[in-house]
Scaffold this active site. Structure first.
Site, short mmCIF file in Angstrom:
data_model
loop_
_atom_site.label_atom_id
_atom_site.label_comp_id
_atom_site.label_asym_id
_atom_site.label_seq_id
_atom_site.Cartn_x
_atom_site.Cartn_y
_atom_site.Cartn_z
N HIS A 48 -7.75 11.16 1.86
CA HIS A 48 -7.48 11.94 0.65
C HIS A 48 -8.53 11.64 -0.40
O HIS A 48 -9.37 10.77 -0.23
CB HIS A 48 -6.05 11.73 0.14
CG HIS A 48 -5.75 10.37 -0.41
ND1 HIS A 48 -5.74 9.22 0.36
CD2 HIS A 48 -5.41 9.96 -1.67
CE1 HIS A 48 -5.40 8.19 -0.39
NE2 HIS A 48 -5.21 8.61 -1.64
N HIS B 274 -8.71 10.46 -3.51
CA HIS B 274 -8.76 9.42 -4.55
C HIS B 274 -9.98 8.52 -4.39
O HIS B 274 -10.36 8.16 -3.28
CB HIS B 274 -7.46 8.59 -4.55
CG HIS B 274 -6.30 9.32 -5.15
ND1 HIS B 274 -5.00 9.02 -4.89
CD2 HIS B 274 -6.27 10.37 -6.04
CE1 HIS B 274 -4.21 9.83 -5.58
NE2 HIS B 274 -4.96 10.66 -6.28
N ASP C 275 -10.54 5.45 -4.77
CA ASP C 275 -10.43 4.18 -4.05
C ASP C 275 -10.39 4.37 -2.53
O ASP C 275 -10.28 3.40 -1.79
CB ASP C 275 -9.23 3.36 -4.54
CG ASP C 275 -7.90 4.04 -4.28
OD1 ASP C 275 -7.76 5.23 -4.60
OD2 ASP C 275 -6.98 3.37 -3.75
N HIS C 276 -10.52 5.62 -2.08
CA HIS C 276 -10.60 5.89 -0.63
C HIS C 276 -11.93 6.53 -0.22
O HIS C 276 -12.23 6.58 0.97
CB HIS C 276 -9.42 6.77 -0.19
CG HIS C 276 -8.10 6.08 -0.40
ND1 HIS C 276 -7.38 5.51 0.61
CD2 HIS C 276 -7.42 5.82 -1.55
CE1 HIS C 276 -6.29 4.93 0.11
NE2 HIS C 276 -6.29 5.11 -1.20
N HIS D 109 1.64 12.48 -1.93
CA HIS D 109 0.87 11.63 -2.84
C HIS D 109 -0.21 12.50 -3.50
O HIS D 109 -0.38 12.51 -4.72
CB HIS D 109 0.27 10.50 -2.03
CG HIS D 109 -0.66 9.58 -2.75
ND1 HIS D 109 -0.24 8.72 -3.73
CD2 HIS D 109 -2.00 9.37 -2.62
CE1 HIS D 109 -1.30 8.04 -4.17
NE2 HIS D 109 -2.37 8.41 -3.52
N ASP E 103 -2.04 6.59 1.82
CA ASP E 103 -1.05 6.51 0.74
C ASP E 103 0.11 7.49 0.96
O ASP E 103 0.74 7.94 0.00
CB ASP E 103 -1.73 6.75 -0.61
CG ASP E 103 -2.80 5.71 -0.91
OD1 ASP E 103 -2.95 4.75 -0.13
OD2 ASP E 103 -3.50 5.85 -1.93
N HIS F 294 -3.06 0.27 1.50
CA HIS F 294 -3.04 -0.79 0.49
C HIS F 294 -2.16 -1.96 0.91
O HIS F 294 -1.22 -1.79 1.68
CB HIS F 294 -2.47 -0.25 -0.84
CG HIS F 294 -3.33 0.75 -1.52
ND1 HIS F 294 -4.27 0.40 -2.47
CD2 HIS F 294 -3.41 2.09 -1.40
CE1 HIS F 294 -4.87 1.49 -2.91
NE2 HIS F 294 -4.38 2.53 -2.27
#
Ligand code: ZN
Ligand code: FE
Length: 253
Positions: free
Chosen positions: A56, A58, A60-61, A114, A131, A169
């Site tokens: 996805h 975001h 942080d990915h 999410h 997530d 995570h």
């Protein structure tokens, strides 16, 4: 056919995964929070990256995708629904599409909730959920509504119970602290919470986790359980409604 999977901690609590097809030598990474630890893990094993899977949009990915692609030339695979907000894709996929790592074939599952456009990648024995479904939890609903996430979780719940769930995570200890508030009589959950505390004290990751264990202990998947329904004051209510209430409670826990 066998896949070797390496867990790579990134940033403060993210995980990336290297997935190595021993037969062909192909190596994929699922999500790239940061390129450096992934390049280091590849070099340590003398592996050449062939594929980059994105779950996805975001940051942080995906933060390290462009650098990793520039340094390795690996193909980038991600959701066509998110093509406008992902790094450049070599393969744009949607639910039901086939993907491969060397000789090993996998399937794309739309797990929106999410975010809208979040996908999971299911290979034999392993599903990469980032997530969506997480160890003892699920991702926050930033873009989707509860019904959308519930439908996504049901698709994952229907996979073979011996599937290992690789989520994005290390949130399991905090998720467990919440889980016991909606499922206090669940002895399998109490045991798992103790196992998680032991693992974290030893500095070990708590992912992956078997889907069968998630089905028995994850409070979000347990929205189907009469005990959990009663515990949140919704005895006899539809599963999706109970899921929505559990998610609402987790948001302000
Ligand atoms: Zn996310
Ligand atoms: Fe994330």
């Amino acid at each position: 056919m066998s896949l070797e999977i390496v867990t790579i901690p990134c940033r403060t609590d993210n995980y990336a995964y290297l997935v190595h097809d021993e037969e062909s030598g192909a190596v994929a990474v699922v999500d790239v929070p940061d390129a450096a630890p992934i390049l280091k893990a590849l070099a340590a094993r003398n592996w050449t990256l062939t594929d980059i899977f994105i779950t996805h949009h975001h940051q942080d990915h995906i933060d390290g995708v462009d650098r990793l692609k520039a340094e390795t030339g690996a193909r980038v695979i991600g959701a066509v629904a998110d093509i406008h907000r992902l790094p450049a894709l070599d393969q744009a996929v949607r639910e039901g599409d086939r993907v491969r790592i060397g000789a090993v074939e996998g399937t794309v599952i739309d797990v929106s909730g999410h975010t809208i456009g979040h996908v999971a990648f299911h290979f034999p024995g392993a599903v990469f959920t980032a997530d969506s479904l997480m160890a003892l939890g699920c991702g926050r609903l930033f873009e989707g509504d509860p019904a959308t996430m519930w439908a996504s979780l049901q698709k994952l719940a229907a996979l073979p119970p011996e599937t290992q769930v690789y989520s994005g995570h290390e949130y399991t200890a905090a998720n467990g602290a919440f889980a016991v508030t909606v499922d206090p009589a669940n002895t399998a959950l109490a045991e798992r919470v103790a196992d998680v505390a032991r693992a974290r004290a030893a500095g070990e990751p708590t992912v992956p986790a078997l889907l069968s264990l998630e089905l028995a202990t994850n409070p979000f998947l347990r929205a189907t359980s009469p005990e959990v329904k009663a515990q949140v004051g919704l005895a006899g209510a539809p599963d999706a409604e109970v899921f929505a209430e559990i998610r609402r409670r987790k948001d302000c826990f």
